[in-house]
Design a protein around this motif. Structure first.
Motif, PDB file in Angstrom:
ATOM      1  N   ALA A  51       0.836  -1.204   0.000  1.00  0.00           N
ATOM      2  CA  ALA A  51       0.000   0.000   0.000  1.00  0.00           C
ATOM      3  C   ALA A  51       0.868   1.251   0.000  1.00  0.00           C
ATOM      4  O   ALA A  51       0.604   2.210  -0.738  1.00  0.00           O
ATOM      5  CB  ALA A  51      -0.941  -0.005   1.211  1.00  0.00           C
ATOM      6  N   PHE A  52       1.900   1.249   0.816  1.00  0.00           N
ATOM      7  CA  PHE A  52       2.804   2.398   0.903  1.00  0.00           C
ATOM      8  C   PHE A  52       3.524   2.613  -0.422  1.00  0.00           C
ATOM      9  O   PHE A  52       3.622   3.736  -0.913  1.00  0.00           O
ATOM     10  CB  PHE A  52       3.794   2.187   2.047  1.00  0.00           C
ATOM     11  CG  PHE A  52       4.695   3.362   2.276  1.00  0.00           C
ATOM     12  CD1 PHE A  52       4.178   4.566   2.729  1.00  0.00           C
ATOM     13  CD2 PHE A  52       6.056   3.267   2.041  1.00  0.00           C
ATOM     14  CE1 PHE A  52       5.011   5.660   2.940  1.00  0.00           C
ATOM     15  CE2 PHE A  52       6.886   4.353   2.252  1.00  0.00           C
ATOM     16  CZ  PHE A  52       6.367   5.554   2.699  1.00  0.00           C
ATOM     17  N   ASN A  53       4.019   1.533  -1.019  1.00  0.00           N
ATOM     18  CA  ASN A  53       4.709   1.646  -2.310  1.00  0.00           C
ATOM     19  C   ASN A  53       3.783   2.187  -3.391  1.00  0.00           C
ATOM     20  O   ASN A  53       4.189   3.016  -4.207  1.00  0.00           O
ATOM     21  CB  ASN A  53       5.293   0.292  -2.735  1.00  0.00           C
ATOM     22  CG  ASN A  53       6.503  -0.076  -1.921  1.00  0.00           C
ATOM     23  OD1 ASN A  53       7.194   0.769  -1.394  1.00  0.00           O
ATOM     24  ND2 ASN A  53       6.757  -1.367  -1.804  1.00  0.00           N
ATOM     25  N   GLU A  54       2.536   1.720  -3.407  1.00  0.00           N
ATOM     26  CA  GLU A  54       1.563   2.222  -4.377  1.00  0.00           C
ATOM     27  C   GLU A  54       1.308   3.715  -4.171  1.00  0.00           C
ATOM     28  O   GLU A  54       1.220   4.472  -5.136  1.00  0.00           O
ATOM     29  CB  GLU A  54       0.246   1.454  -4.263  1.00  0.00           C
ATOM     30  CG  GLU A  54       0.321   0.041  -4.782  1.00  0.00           C
ATOM     31  CD  GLU A  54      -0.955  -0.757  -4.515  1.00  0.00           C
ATOM     32  OE1 GLU A  54      -1.980  -0.168  -4.105  1.00  0.00           O
ATOM     33  OE2 GLU A  54      -0.914  -1.990  -4.729  1.00  0.00           O
ATOM     34  N   ALA A  55       1.201   4.124  -2.917  1.00  0.00           N
ATOM     35  CA  ALA A  55       0.945   5.542  -2.622  1.00  0.00           C
ATOM     36  C   ALA A  55       2.122   6.405  -3.055  1.00  0.00           C
ATOM     37  O   ALA A  55       1.934   7.475  -3.653  1.00  0.00           O
ATOM     38  CB  ALA A  55       0.656   5.724  -1.128  1.00  0.00           C
ATOM     39  N   ILE A  56       3.318   5.964  -2.780  1.00  0.00           N
ATOM     40  CA  ILE A  56       4.506   6.737  -3.170  1.00  0.00           C
ATOM     41  C   ILE A  56       4.598   6.829  -4.691  1.00  0.00           C
ATOM     42  O   ILE A  56       4.848   7.903  -5.244  1.00  0.00           O
ATOM     43  CB  ILE A  56       5.785   6.123  -2.584  1.00  0.00           C
ATOM     44  CG1 ILE A  56       5.815   6.351  -1.081  1.00  0.00           C
ATOM     45  CG2 ILE A  56       7.026   6.716  -3.231  1.00  0.00           C
ATOM     46  CD1 ILE A  56       6.963   5.690  -0.378  1.00  0.00           C
ATOM     47  N   GLN A  57       4.391   5.702  -5.335  1.00  0.00           N
ATOM     48  CA  GLN A  57       4.447   5.690  -6.794  1.00  0.00           C
ATOM     49  C   GLN A  57       3.429   6.669  -7.385  1.00  0.00           C
ATOM     50  O   GLN A  57       3.736   7.446  -8.287  1.00  0.00           O
ATOM     51  CB  GLN A  57       4.161   4.276  -7.304  1.00  0.00           C
ATOM     52  CG  GLN A  57       5.035   3.838  -8.411  1.00  0.00           C
ATOM     53  CD  GLN A  57       4.844   2.341  -8.681  1.00  0.00           C
ATOM     54  OE1 GLN A  57       3.921   1.696  -8.185  1.00  0.00           O
ATOM     55  NE2 GLN A  57       5.719   1.803  -9.485  1.00  0.00           N
ATOM     56  N   PHE A  58       2.218   6.634  -6.857  1.00  0.00           N
ATOM     57  CA  PHE A  58       1.181   7.536  -7.341  1.00  0.00           C
ATOM     58  C   PHE A  58       1.557   8.992  -7.046  1.00  0.00           C
ATOM     59  O   PHE A  58       1.410   9.869  -7.896  1.00  0.00           O
ATOM     60  CB  PHE A  58      -0.169   7.195  -6.712  1.00  0.00           C
ATOM     61  CG  PHE A  58      -1.283   8.060  -7.214  1.00  0.00           C
ATOM     62  CD1 PHE A  58      -1.955   7.738  -8.377  1.00  0.00           C
ATOM     63  CD2 PHE A  58      -1.656   9.208  -6.525  1.00  0.00           C
ATOM     64  CE1 PHE A  58      -2.982   8.542  -8.854  1.00  0.00           C
ATOM     65  CE2 PHE A  58      -2.681  10.013  -6.995  1.00  0.00           C
ATOM     66  CZ  PHE A  58      -3.346   9.677  -8.160  1.00  0.00           C
ATOM     67  N   ALA A  59       2.033   9.244  -5.826  1.00  0.00           N
ATOM     68  CA  ALA A  59       2.370  10.610  -5.417  1.00  0.00           C
ATOM     69  C   ALA A  59       3.418  11.225  -6.336  1.00  0.00           C
ATOM     70  O   ALA A  59       3.344  12.420  -6.664  1.00  0.00           O
ATOM     71  CB  ALA A  59       2.864  10.612  -3.976  1.00  0.00           C
TER      72      ALA A  59
END
Length: 98
Positions: A51-59
């Motif tokens: 979840a954190f990796n997805e959020a960072i990637q999106f950000a």
């Protein structure tokens, strides 16, 4: 369990009483439960990492990455849905929101 099952014990087990054996079985049961809990923790950590990796990637693809990550970190899901509607909240976090 009857004591008859203890008659043909290997020599190294000759001094083990039925009470000791049942005590060991209880400990094994406790350890199994602990292992299941540890497995659940590992799954939770894996989901959190994803979840954190997805959020960072999106950000990194947005014009305001710090703002997005700040809202994500605070769990402001409604704000994320409103201003970044194209962001898909990770499945493990979606279950918490139900």
């Amino acid at each position: 369990m009857s004591e008859s099952c203890f008659k043909d014990k290997p020599e190294v087990m000759q001094d083990v009483t039925p009470e000791m054996w049942f005590g060991l079985q209880d400990k094994v049961t406790e350890l199994e439960a602990d292992l299941l809990t540890a497995g659940e923790i590992i799954i939770d950590l894996t989901n959190a990492s994803e979840a954190f990796n997805e959020a960072i990637q999106f950000a990194l693809e947005t014009d305001k990455p710090k703002t997005f990550l700040s809202y994500w970190n605070e769990g402001e899901w409604a704000v994320l849905r409103r201003y970044w509607s194209e962001f898909t909240i990770h499945k493990s976090l979606n279950e918490e929101l139900k």
